[in-house]
Design an enzyme around this catalytic site. Structure first.
Site, PDB file in Angstrom:
ATOM      1  N   GLU A  52      19.684   0.119   6.713  1.00 20.10           N
ATOM      2  CA  GLU A  52      18.562  -0.601   7.309  1.00 20.10           C
ATOM      3  C   GLU A  52      19.006  -1.995   7.732  1.00 20.10           C
ATOM      4  O   GLU A  52      19.056  -2.916   6.905  1.00 20.10           O
ATOM      5  CB  GLU A  52      17.430  -0.736   6.289  1.00 20.10           C
ATOM      6  CG  GLU A  52      16.896   0.590   5.808  1.00 20.10           C
ATOM      7  CD  GLU A  52      15.456   0.471   5.325  1.00 20.10           C
ATOM      8  OE1 GLU A  52      14.614   1.192   5.876  1.00 20.10           O
ATOM      9  OE2 GLU A  52      15.176  -0.353   4.450  1.00 20.10           O
TER      10      GLU A  52
ATOM     11  N   HIS B   8      16.081  -2.098  -1.698  1.00 25.43           N
ATOM     12  CA  HIS B   8      15.516  -2.389  -0.378  1.00 25.43           C
ATOM     13  C   HIS B   8      15.746  -3.864  -0.047  1.00 25.43           C
ATOM     14  O   HIS B   8      15.729  -4.716  -0.940  1.00 25.43           O
ATOM     15  CB  HIS B   8      14.017  -2.057  -0.366  1.00 25.43           C
ATOM     16  CG  HIS B   8      13.431  -2.108   1.002  1.00 25.43           C
ATOM     17  ND1 HIS B   8      13.023  -3.286   1.592  1.00 25.43           N
ATOM     18  CD2 HIS B   8      13.210  -1.125   1.906  1.00 25.43           C
ATOM     19  CE1 HIS B   8      12.576  -3.014   2.807  1.00 25.43           C
ATOM     20  NE2 HIS B   8      12.675  -1.723   3.026  1.00 25.43           N
TER      21      HIS B   8
ATOM     22  N   GLU C 166      13.905  -6.063   1.099  1.00 29.87           N
ATOM     23  CA  GLU C 166      12.838  -6.980   0.638  1.00 29.87           C
ATOM     24  C   GLU C 166      13.006  -7.299  -0.842  1.00 29.87           C
ATOM     25  O   GLU C 166      12.715  -8.418  -1.280  1.00 29.87           O
ATOM     26  CB  GLU C 166      11.458  -6.363   0.939  1.00 29.87           C
ATOM     27  CG  GLU C 166      11.164  -6.416   2.435  1.00 29.87           C
ATOM     28  CD  GLU C 166      10.294  -5.291   2.957  1.00 29.87           C
ATOM     29  OE1 GLU C 166       9.643  -4.601   2.157  1.00 29.87           O
ATOM     30  OE2 GLU C 166      10.281  -5.084   4.191  1.00 29.87           O
TER      31      GLU C 166
ATOM     32  N   GLY D  40      10.585  -3.914  10.471  1.00 27.97           N
ATOM     33  CA  GLY D  40       9.262  -4.459  10.739  1.00 27.97           C
ATOM     34  C   GLY D  40       9.217  -5.413  11.926  1.00 27.97           C
ATOM     35  O   GLY D  40       8.241  -6.130  12.118  1.00 27.97           O
TER      36      GLY D  40
ATOM     37  N   SER E 117      12.220  -0.077  12.169  1.00 27.94           N
ATOM     38  CA  SER E 117      11.389   0.181  13.350  1.00 27.94           C
ATOM     39  C   SER E 117      11.622   1.566  13.948  1.00 27.94           C
ATOM     40  O   SER E 117      11.568   1.735  15.167  1.00 27.94           O
ATOM     41  CB  SER E 117      11.598  -0.918  14.400  1.00 27.94           C
ATOM     42  OG  SER E 117      11.218  -2.182  13.866  1.00 27.94           O
TER      43      SER E 117
ATOM     44  N   ASN F 215       8.256   4.637   3.296  1.00 22.78           N
ATOM     45  CA  ASN F 215       8.191   3.543   2.316  1.00 22.78           C
ATOM     46  C   ASN F 215       6.902   2.785   2.597  1.00 22.78           C
ATOM     47  O   ASN F 215       6.814   2.032   3.557  1.00 22.78           O
ATOM     48  CB  ASN F 215       9.413   2.631   2.503  1.00 22.78           C
ATOM     49  CG  ASN F 215       9.327   1.369   1.654  1.00 22.78           C
ATOM     50  OD1 ASN F 215       8.514   1.294   0.723  1.00 22.78           O
ATOM     51  ND2 ASN F 215      10.158   0.383   1.984  1.00 22.78           N
TER      52      ASN F 215
ATOM     53  N   LYS G 209       5.587   0.448   0.960  1.00 18.28           N
ATOM     54  CA  LYS G 209       5.637  -0.965   0.526  1.00 18.28           C
ATOM     55  C   LYS G 209       4.356  -1.305  -0.247  1.00 18.28           C
ATOM     56  O   LYS G 209       3.838  -0.464  -0.977  1.00 18.28           O
ATOM     57  CB  LYS G 209       5.852  -1.885   1.723  1.00 18.28           C
ATOM     58  CG  LYS G 209       7.025  -1.433   2.594  1.00 18.28           C
ATOM     59  CD  LYS G 209       7.436  -2.441   3.605  1.00 18.28           C
ATOM     60  CE  LYS G 209       8.532  -1.853   4.488  1.00 18.28           C
ATOM     61  NZ  LYS G 209       9.119  -2.830   5.370  1.00 18.28           N
TER      62      LYS G 209
HETATM   63  C1  PEP Z   1      11.590  -0.337   5.764  1.00 19.45           C
HETATM   64  O1  PEP Z   1      11.227  -1.403   5.325  1.00 19.45           O
HETATM   65  O2  PEP Z   1      12.140   0.484   4.993  1.00 19.45           O
HETATM   66  C2  PEP Z   1      11.413  -0.074   7.190  1.00 19.45           C
HETATM   67  C3  PEP Z   1      12.277   0.658   7.795  1.00 19.45           C
HETATM   68  O3  PEP Z   1      10.320  -0.669   7.801  1.00 19.45           O
HETATM   69  P1  PEP Z   1       9.847  -0.479   9.348  1.00 19.45           P
HETATM   70  O4  PEP Z   1       9.971   0.985   9.666  1.00 19.45           O
HETATM   71  O5  PEP Z   1       8.450  -0.960   9.365  1.00 19.45           O
HETATM   72  O6  PEP Z   1      10.785  -1.298  10.168  1.00 19.45           O
END
Ligand code: PEP
Length: 256
Positions: A170, A98, A100, A176, A216, A10, A12
């Protein structure tokens, strides 16, 4: 039941068309050895970068995804993107709900549900994101939150439709932040999600649904996470923005 691993990046709001093209040009060679029947490798660039990336990955084992989709076929929806617009660019997967989008753009379980239905009707594979906030986990509400998101987001889907959906778990506190759920904590939650899907759609469907972990995930922890019984891959943010780290993550995940 064996489920095919799915690793999706992703991106973003990162990568211009030129930057995205350069990333996948490098990635193509690095993952060319991954057999298509072992894993689905997906990249989800921002809308303006999809066309250039789609051209660059032609003939490779990398598949194309988008980060959102609108439920209407067309019309007065400023800033939104329709199924036909994505189809024309060769998109096969769509990330929906997601955290966000939920946190900053007013996405609800109801709008997630509308987008999922539109994506399925157009023949896309929806990647439906669910996950709890830190305060939910600390106050013992993780399962309640996930149940509500699954019940609302997947409402009204037939078994046949559900069989085409991918779920991304998630935990919002892990996105992040560099904080990953331990493989044990992630597996316990994935198992809860699977049990919920089994209750909602029957075991024959629930056991086949692929559930990605996201938060992460990186080359260093991918193997241990994907080794868990109910973790079938990952939805990757930061580590998907560099070809080498994404490729390492994919190769390590396949050892799990
Ligand atoms: C995401 O936002 O889908 C995600 C998993 O981000 P990160 O791997 O940077 O934590």
């Amino acid at each position: 039941m064996s489920r095919k691993v799915i690793i999706a990046g992703n991106w973003k709001m990162n990568k211009t068309a030129a930057e995205g093209k350069a990333l996948v040009e490098a990635l193509k060679g690095l993952v060319a050895d991954v057999p298509a029947d072992k894993a689905d490798i997906v990249v989800c660039p921002p809308f303006t970068t999809i066309a250039a990336v789609g051209e660059a990955i032609k003939g490779s084992n990398i598949k194309l995804g988008a980060q959102n989709i609108h439920w209407a076929a067309n019309g007065a929806f400023t800033g939104e993107i329709s199924a036909d617009m994505l189809k024309e660019l060769g998109v096969e997967y769509v990330i929906i709900g997601h955290s966000e989008r939920r946190q900053y753009f007013g996405e609800t379980d109801e709008t997630v549900n509308k987008r999922v239905k539109a994506a399925l009707a157009a023949g896309f594979t929806p990647i439906v994101c669910v996950g709890e906030m830190l305060e939910d986990r600390e106050s013992g509400k993780t399962e309640k939150v996930l149940f509500t998101q699954l019940e609302g987001g997947l409402a009204g889907l037939s078994k046949e439709e559900m069989a085409k959906v991918v779920i991304a778990y998630e935990p919002v506190w892990a996105i992040g932040t560099g904080k990953t759920a331990t493989p044990e904590v992630a597996e316990e939650t994935h198992n809860f999600i699977r049990m919920t899907l089994n209750d909602m759609f029957g075991r024959e469907i629930g056991e086949g649904v692929r559930i990605q972990y996201g938060g992460s995930m990186k080359a260093e922890n991918a193997k241990e996470l994907v080794a868990q019984r109910n973790i079938d891959g990952g939805l990757i943010g930061g580590a998907a923005l560099v070809a080498e780290s994404f490729s390492k993550l994919i190769h390590n995940a396949l050892l799990g």
